[in-house]
Design an enzyme around this catalytic site. Structure first.
Site, PDB file in Angstrom:
ATOM      1  N   LYS A   1      -7.974  83.839 -11.739  1.00  0.00           N
ATOM      2  CA  LYS A   1      -8.827  83.816 -12.295  1.00  0.00           C
ATOM      3  C   LYS A   1      -7.964  84.880 -13.714  1.00  0.00           C
ATOM      4  O   LYS A   1      -8.841  85.244 -14.360  1.00  0.00           O
ATOM      5  CB  LYS A   1     -10.764  85.145 -12.188  1.00  0.00           C
TER       6      LYS A   1
ATOM      7  N   ASP B   1      -9.760  77.200   3.266  1.00  0.00           N
ATOM      8  CA  ASP B   1      -9.413  76.653   0.966  1.00  0.00           C
ATOM      9  C   ASP B   1     -10.766  75.470   1.303  1.00  0.00           C
ATOM     10  O   ASP B   1     -10.532  74.368   1.577  1.00  0.00           O
ATOM     11  CB  ASP B   1      -8.160  75.770   1.261  1.00  0.00           C
TER      12      ASP B   1
ATOM     13  N   TYR C   1      -7.068  78.782 -17.945  1.00  0.00           N
ATOM     14  CA  TYR C   1      -8.427  79.286 -16.807  1.00  0.00           C
ATOM     15  C   TYR C   1     -10.029  79.192 -17.074  1.00  0.00           C
ATOM     16  O   TYR C   1     -11.014  78.545 -16.720  1.00  0.00           O
ATOM     17  CB  TYR C   1      -8.404  80.837 -16.703  1.00  0.00           C
TER      18      TYR C   1
ATOM     19  N   ASN D   1      -6.488  85.779  -2.467  1.00  0.00           N
ATOM     20  CA  ASN D   1      -6.519  87.233  -3.247  1.00  0.00           C
ATOM     21  C   ASN D   1      -7.979  88.229  -2.754  1.00  0.00           C
ATOM     22  O   ASN D   1      -8.096  88.310  -3.534  1.00  0.00           O
ATOM     23  CB  ASN D   1      -7.153  86.187  -4.332  1.00  0.00           C
TER      24      ASN D   1
ATOM     25  N   LYS E   1     -13.223  76.459 -16.110  1.00  0.00           N
ATOM     26  CA  LYS E   1     -14.363  77.266 -15.737  1.00  0.00           C
ATOM     27  C   LYS E   1     -15.180  75.782 -16.769  1.00  0.00           C
ATOM     28  O   LYS E   1     -16.729  75.377 -15.929  1.00  0.00           O
ATOM     29  CB  LYS E   1     -15.039  78.035 -16.422  1.00  0.00           C
TER      30      LYS E   1
ATOM     31  N   PHE F   1     -17.970  81.435  -5.438  1.00  0.00           N
ATOM     32  CA  PHE F   1     -17.317  81.901  -5.918  1.00  0.00           C
ATOM     33  C   PHE F   1     -15.504  82.139  -6.181  1.00  0.00           C
ATOM     34  O   PHE F   1     -14.896  82.466  -6.622  1.00  0.00           O
ATOM     35  CB  PHE F   1     -17.213  83.968  -5.594  1.00  0.00           C
TER      36      PHE F   1
ATOM     37  N   PHE G   1     -20.435  88.238 -17.882  1.00  0.00           N
ATOM     38  CA  PHE G   1     -19.673  88.887 -18.884  1.00  0.00           C
ATOM     39  C   PHE G   1     -18.352  89.285 -17.901  1.00  0.00           C
ATOM     40  O   PHE G   1     -17.390  88.780 -17.845  1.00  0.00           O
ATOM     41  CB  PHE G   1     -20.734  90.072 -19.833  1.00  0.00           C
TER      42      PHE G   1
ATOM     43  N   ASN H   1      -7.118  92.907 -16.254  1.00  0.00           N
ATOM     44  CA  ASN H   1      -8.077  93.725 -16.637  1.00  0.00           C
ATOM     45  C   ASN H   1      -8.592  95.293 -17.074  1.00  0.00           C
ATOM     46  O   ASN H   1      -7.900  96.070 -16.455  1.00  0.00           O
ATOM     47  CB  ASN H   1      -9.375  93.431 -16.086  1.00  0.00           C
TER      48      ASN H   1
ATOM     49  N   SER I   1     -18.290  81.945 -16.413  1.00  0.00           N
ATOM     50  CA  SER I   1     -17.184  82.529 -16.855  1.00  0.00           C
ATOM     51  C   SER I   1     -18.493  83.003 -18.681  1.00  0.00           C
ATOM     52  O   SER I   1     -17.840  81.843 -19.403  1.00  0.00           O
ATOM     53  CB  SER I   1     -15.759  82.581 -17.419  1.00  0.00           C
ATOM     54  N   ALA I   2     -18.803  84.225 -19.564  1.00  0.00           N
ATOM     55  CA  ALA I   2     -18.567  83.752 -21.012  1.00  0.00           C
ATOM     56  C   ALA I   2     -17.370  83.541 -21.709  1.00  0.00           C
ATOM     57  O   ALA I   2     -17.575  82.900 -22.951  1.00  0.00           O
ATOM     58  CB  ALA I   2     -18.958  85.589 -21.888  1.00  0.00           C
TER      59      ALA I   2
HETATM   60  P1  NAD Z   1     -11.518  87.553  -6.569  1.00  0.00           P
HETATM   61  O1  NAD Z   1     -10.103  86.883  -6.977  1.00  0.00           O
HETATM   62  O2  NAD Z   1     -12.152  88.861  -5.792  1.00  0.00           O
HETATM   63  O3  NAD Z   1     -12.282  86.422  -5.475  1.00  0.00           O
HETATM   64  C1  NAD Z   1     -12.168  85.017  -5.255  1.00  0.00           C
HETATM   65  C2  NAD Z   1     -11.697  84.986  -4.313  1.00  0.00           C
HETATM   66  O4  NAD Z   1     -11.624  83.393  -3.917  1.00  0.00           O
HETATM   67  C3  NAD Z   1     -10.800  85.397  -3.521  1.00  0.00           C
HETATM   68  O5  NAD Z   1     -11.231  85.876  -2.242  1.00  0.00           O
HETATM   69  C4  NAD Z   1     -10.178  84.239  -3.503  1.00  0.00           C
HETATM   70  O6  NAD Z   1      -8.954  84.401  -1.944  1.00  0.00           O
HETATM   71  C5  NAD Z   1     -10.281  83.080  -3.321  1.00  0.00           C
HETATM   72  N1  NAD Z   1      -9.720  81.857  -2.979  1.00  0.00           N
HETATM   73  C6  NAD Z   1      -9.639  81.071  -4.190  1.00  0.00           C
HETATM   74  N2  NAD Z   1      -9.109  80.245  -4.289  1.00  0.00           N
HETATM   75  C7  NAD Z   1      -9.313  79.540  -3.528  1.00  0.00           C
HETATM   76  C8  NAD Z   1      -9.769  78.202  -2.638  1.00  0.00           C
HETATM   77  N3  NAD Z   1      -9.184  77.161  -2.906  1.00  0.00           N
HETATM   78  N4  NAD Z   1     -10.308  78.317  -1.348  1.00  0.00           N
HETATM   79  C9  NAD Z   1     -10.778  79.579  -0.201  1.00  0.00           C
HETATM   80  N5  NAD Z   1     -10.280  80.926  -1.297  1.00  0.00           N
HETATM   81  C10 NAD Z   1     -10.227  80.415  -2.600  1.00  0.00           C
HETATM   82  O7  NAD Z   1     -11.813  87.179  -7.905  1.00  0.00           O
HETATM   83  P2  NAD Z   1     -14.060  87.326  -8.273  1.00  0.00           P
HETATM   84  O8  NAD Z   1     -13.544  88.559  -9.397  1.00  0.00           O
HETATM   85  O9  NAD Z   1     -14.893  88.251  -6.967  1.00  0.00           O
HETATM   86  O10 NAD Z   1     -14.054  86.748  -8.742  1.00  0.00           O
HETATM   87  C11 NAD Z   1     -15.353  85.327  -8.443  1.00  0.00           C
HETATM   88  C12 NAD Z   1     -15.097  84.435  -9.165  1.00  0.00           C
HETATM   89  O11 NAD Z   1     -16.252  84.569 -10.610  1.00  0.00           O
HETATM   90  C13 NAD Z   1     -14.113  83.876  -9.477  1.00  0.00           C
HETATM   91  O12 NAD Z   1     -14.738  82.015  -9.769  1.00  0.00           O
HETATM   92  C14 NAD Z   1     -14.107  84.088 -11.184  1.00  0.00           C
HETATM   93  O13 NAD Z   1     -13.046  82.955 -11.618  1.00  0.00           O
HETATM   94  C15 NAD Z   1     -15.249  84.378 -11.524  1.00  0.00           C
HETATM   95  N6  NAD Z   1     -15.885  85.437 -12.701  1.00  0.00           N
HETATM   96  C16 NAD Z   1     -14.501  86.239 -12.634  1.00  0.00           C
HETATM   97  C17 NAD Z   1     -14.929  87.502 -13.707  1.00  0.00           C
HETATM   98  C18 NAD Z   1     -14.788  88.996 -13.451  1.00  0.00           C
HETATM   99  O14 NAD Z   1     -14.177  89.550 -14.446  1.00  0.00           O
HETATM  100  N7  NAD Z   1     -13.933  89.114 -12.193  1.00  0.00           N
HETATM  101  C19 NAD Z   1     -16.024  86.548 -14.741  1.00  0.00           C
HETATM  102  C20 NAD Z   1     -16.705  85.708 -14.987  1.00  0.00           C
HETATM  103  C21 NAD Z   1     -16.177  85.371 -14.304  1.00  0.00           C
HETATM  104  C1  WQD Z   2     -11.601  93.745 -22.743  1.00  0.00           C
HETATM  105  C2  WQD Z   2     -10.735  94.625 -22.873  1.00  0.00           C
HETATM  106  C3  WQD Z   2      -8.960  94.188 -24.239  1.00  0.00           C
HETATM  107  C4  WQD Z   2      -6.830  96.122 -20.778  1.00  0.00           C
HETATM  108  C5  WQD Z   2     -10.973  89.206 -19.283  1.00  0.00           C
HETATM  109  C6  WQD Z   2     -11.227  87.107 -19.045  1.00  0.00           C
HETATM  110  C7  WQD Z   2     -12.240  87.036 -19.417  1.00  0.00           C
HETATM  111  C8  WQD Z   2     -13.092  87.373 -18.147  1.00  0.00           C
HETATM  112  C9  WQD Z   2     -12.870  88.801 -18.506  1.00  0.00           C
HETATM  113  C10 WQD Z   2     -12.873  85.306 -15.951  1.00  0.00           C
HETATM  114  C11 WQD Z   2     -10.352  93.648 -24.409  1.00  0.00           C
HETATM  115  C12 WQD Z   2      -9.118  95.793 -23.898  1.00  0.00           C
HETATM  116  C13 WQD Z   2      -7.450  95.819 -21.883  1.00  0.00           C
HETATM  117  C14 WQD Z   2      -5.968  96.866 -21.896  1.00  0.00           C
HETATM  118  C15 WQD Z   2      -7.014  96.514 -23.591  1.00  0.00           C
HETATM  119  N1  WQD Z   2     -12.395  87.049 -16.682  1.00  0.00           N
HETATM  120  N2  WQD Z   2      -7.205  95.881 -23.287  1.00  0.00           N
HETATM  121  N3  WQD Z   2      -5.801  97.606 -22.634  1.00  0.00           N
HETATM  122  O1  WQD Z   2     -11.102  90.395 -22.228  1.00  0.00           O
HETATM  123  O2  WQD Z   2     -13.007  90.808 -22.540  1.00  0.00           O
HETATM  124  O3  WQD Z   2     -11.749  89.239 -20.296  1.00  0.00           O
HETATM  125  O4  WQD Z   2     -12.039  89.542 -17.805  1.00  0.00           O
HETATM  126  O5  WQD Z   2     -14.147  84.896 -16.205  1.00  0.00           O
HETATM  127  O6  WQD Z   2     -12.039  85.133 -18.492  1.00  0.00           O
HETATM  128  O7  WQD Z   2     -10.060  86.801 -20.579  1.00  0.00           O
HETATM  129  O8  WQD Z   2     -11.083  91.620 -20.294  1.00  0.00           O
HETATM  130  O9  WQD Z   2     -10.804  93.254 -19.573  1.00  0.00           O
HETATM  131  O10 WQD Z   2      -8.920  91.961 -20.100  1.00  0.00           O
HETATM  132  O11 WQD Z   2     -10.067  93.806 -21.812  1.00  0.00           O
HETATM  133  O12 WQD Z   2      -6.699  97.334 -24.819  1.00  0.00           O
HETATM  134  O13 WQD Z   2      -4.709  96.898 -20.584  1.00  0.00           O
HETATM  135  O14 WQD Z   2     -10.196  95.842 -23.177  1.00  0.00           O
HETATM  136  O15 WQD Z   2      -8.007  94.089 -25.091  1.00  0.00           O
HETATM  137  O16 WQD Z   2     -10.794  94.338 -25.733  1.00  0.00           O
HETATM  138  P1  WQD Z   2     -11.821  90.731 -21.709  1.00  0.00           P
HETATM  139  P2  WQD Z   2     -10.641  92.932 -20.395  1.00  0.00           P
END
Ligand code: NAD
Ligand code: WQD
Length: 349
Positions: free
Chosen positions: A87, A61, A151, A38, A155, A83, A186, A207, A127-128
């Site tokens: 997701k 991987d 998902y 990704n 976590k 990381f 969050f 998102n 994650s929250a």
């Molecule tokens: P992202 O997809 O941009 O980054 C994840 C990276 O991990 C990517 O570069 C992907 O290629 C790599 N990857 C996935 N599976 C792999 C594997 N099996 N081996 C090696 N590499 C692998 O996502 P992000 O937003 O940067 O998120 C990073 C971490 O934070 C994730 O674990 C995600 O679940 C967690 N997280 C993200 C959010 C968010 O909203 N972005 C919120 C809470 C938690």
């Molecule tokens: C935010 C708010 C939607 C899109 C998600 C994952 C969570 C975490 C972060 C990794 C909400 C509203 C959204 C749209 C909208 N990821 N919305 N129109 O749902 O809080 O969390 O991402 O761990 O696990 O569930 O974030 O950005 O999707 O939504 O109205 O097109 O925006 O309903 O109120 P969320 P989000």
């Protein structure tokens, strides 16, 4: 004392690449392991441009035991920031086996390789979304857990595994116990102030913030606001949006804390990384229009399944124990998102 060497899994991704910048700027040596499922190596090229420093990279991987064993044999790693993971909540409902295999099994292979190499300091991207139903919208670390999709459960399972690994140290009289920080993010948004790295979602974003910025730049026509009948002041959902640079600074504080008195006897402890302040969907739309001067075309549609009305962090523990708090405000988050989006309309492509 020389700075530590950090292995960053998923370091080419959105949050990981920002972490690499902060780590290099704080003089850590870093080695990235990413399978590029990704992400693109262009993000890492830009990390090196921003910092003027080099990093190590292995395209591998985390489920590949042989590759991980070789990397730990070659590099003298002190700490891992993990990381790497899939997701997308919707995709996880359609392909739960993929999510459990990648996230849960992948983490098991990683911790086994760490243990074999004697590396027992870990900062994990939780994650929250691991929290369950609550009577208060402001979540503290001791609130009950209860993820509601594969998902989120992946976590939560990883958190359980890491807690159990840590607890086993006492039983096994380990002289070098696990030191693990579970960082519960969050809603990370924003981008590095240079506009060189940022979030580059594949296809149509799930998102809110990437969706809004793609409407602003004209790639998408209209934002669907999922529900305006929630029990919130304007009826739309409230979340705790946090600037990705603040978020990754929390990881550096966590690495430092693992060396401190709080972790002297080892342990596995969760920390919320959020601002403590919630904003509604319409407040995000308003802020985006005000800061960028671009109109955001939106319509109100029905609620999205699984969404909470309101969710924001109690960030007190991270302040007390890690000495971390978020510093950037919503306008910074919007301005930096727009700077990245407008300079890179096609992302890293
Ligand atoms: P992202 O997809 O941009 O980054 C994840 C990276 O991990 C990517 O570069 C992907 O290629 C790599 N990857 C996935 N599976 C792999 C594997 N099996 N081996 C090696 N590499 C692998 O996502 P992000 O937003 O940067 O998120 C990073 C971490 O934070 C994730 O674990 C995600 O679940 C967690 N997280 C993200 C959010 C968010 O909203 N972005 C919120 C809470 C938690
Ligand atoms: C935010 C708010 C939607 C899109 C998600 C994952 C969570 C975490 C972060 C990794 C909400 C509203 C959204 C749209 C909208 N990821 N919305 N129109 O749902 O809080 O969390 O991402 O761990 O696990 O569930 O974030 O950005 O999707 O939504 O109205 O097109 O925006 O309903 O109120 P969320 P989000």
């Amino acid at each position: 004392m020389a700075k530590k060497k950090i292995l960053v899994t998923g370091g080419a991704g959105y949050i990981g690449s920002h972490a690499c910048v902060e780590l290099l700027q704080a003089d850590y040596d870093i080695v990235v392991v990413d399978n590029l499922s990704n992400s693109k190596t262009e993000s890492l090229a830009r990390v090196q441009n921003i910092t003027g420093k080099a990093l190590g990279f292995y395209q591998a991987d985390i489920r590949d035991r042989t590759a991980l064993t070789e990397i730990f044999a070659k590099e003298v790693i002190d700490t891992v920031i993990h990381f790497a993971g899939l997701k997308a909540v919707g995709e996880s409902c359609a392909k739960p086996d993929l999510y459990y295999h990648n996230n849960v099994y992948g983490t098991l292979v990683l911790t086994e390789a760490m243990q074999a190499a004697g590396v027992k300091e870990l900062v994990f991207s939780s994650s929250a979304t691991v929290y369950g139903e609550s009577t208060s919208p402001q979540y503290a670390e001791d609130f009950p857990l209860g993820a509601i999709n594969p998902y989120g459960r992946s976590k939560a399972m990883i958190e359980d595994i890491l807690r159990d690994l840590s607890a086993a140290d006492a039983i096994n009289h380990e002289s070098r116990p696990w030191k693990i920080a579970l960082l519960r993010y969050f809603n990370p948004i924003g981008a590095h102030e240079s506009g060189l790295i940022g979030e580059d979602p594949n296809g149509i974003p799930n998102n809110l913030m990437p969706y809004v910025s793609q409407v602003a730049i004209g790639k998408l026509v209209q934002l669907s606001v999922f529900g305006n009948d929630y029990p919130t002041p304007d009826g739309t959902g409230i979340r705790d949006y946090i600037h990705v640079v603040d978020l990754v600074k929390g990881h550096i504080k966590a690495i430092e804390a693992l060396d401190g008195d709080g972790f002297a006897a080892g342990g596995c402890r969760p920390y919320n990384l959020g601002t403590g302040q919630g904003y509604s969907v319409l407040e995000i739309v308003d802020a985006f229009e005000r800061v960028t001067g671009r109109p955001i075309n939106y319509k109100i549609v029905g609620r999205r399944a699984g969404d909470l009305a309101e969710c924001f962090a109690n960030p007190d523990r991270a302040l007390q124990e890690l000495g971390w708090r978020a510093e950037k405000n919503l306008d910074d988050m919007v301005a930096d998102t727009w700077n990245w989006q407008s300079k890179n309309p096609q992302g890293f492509a």
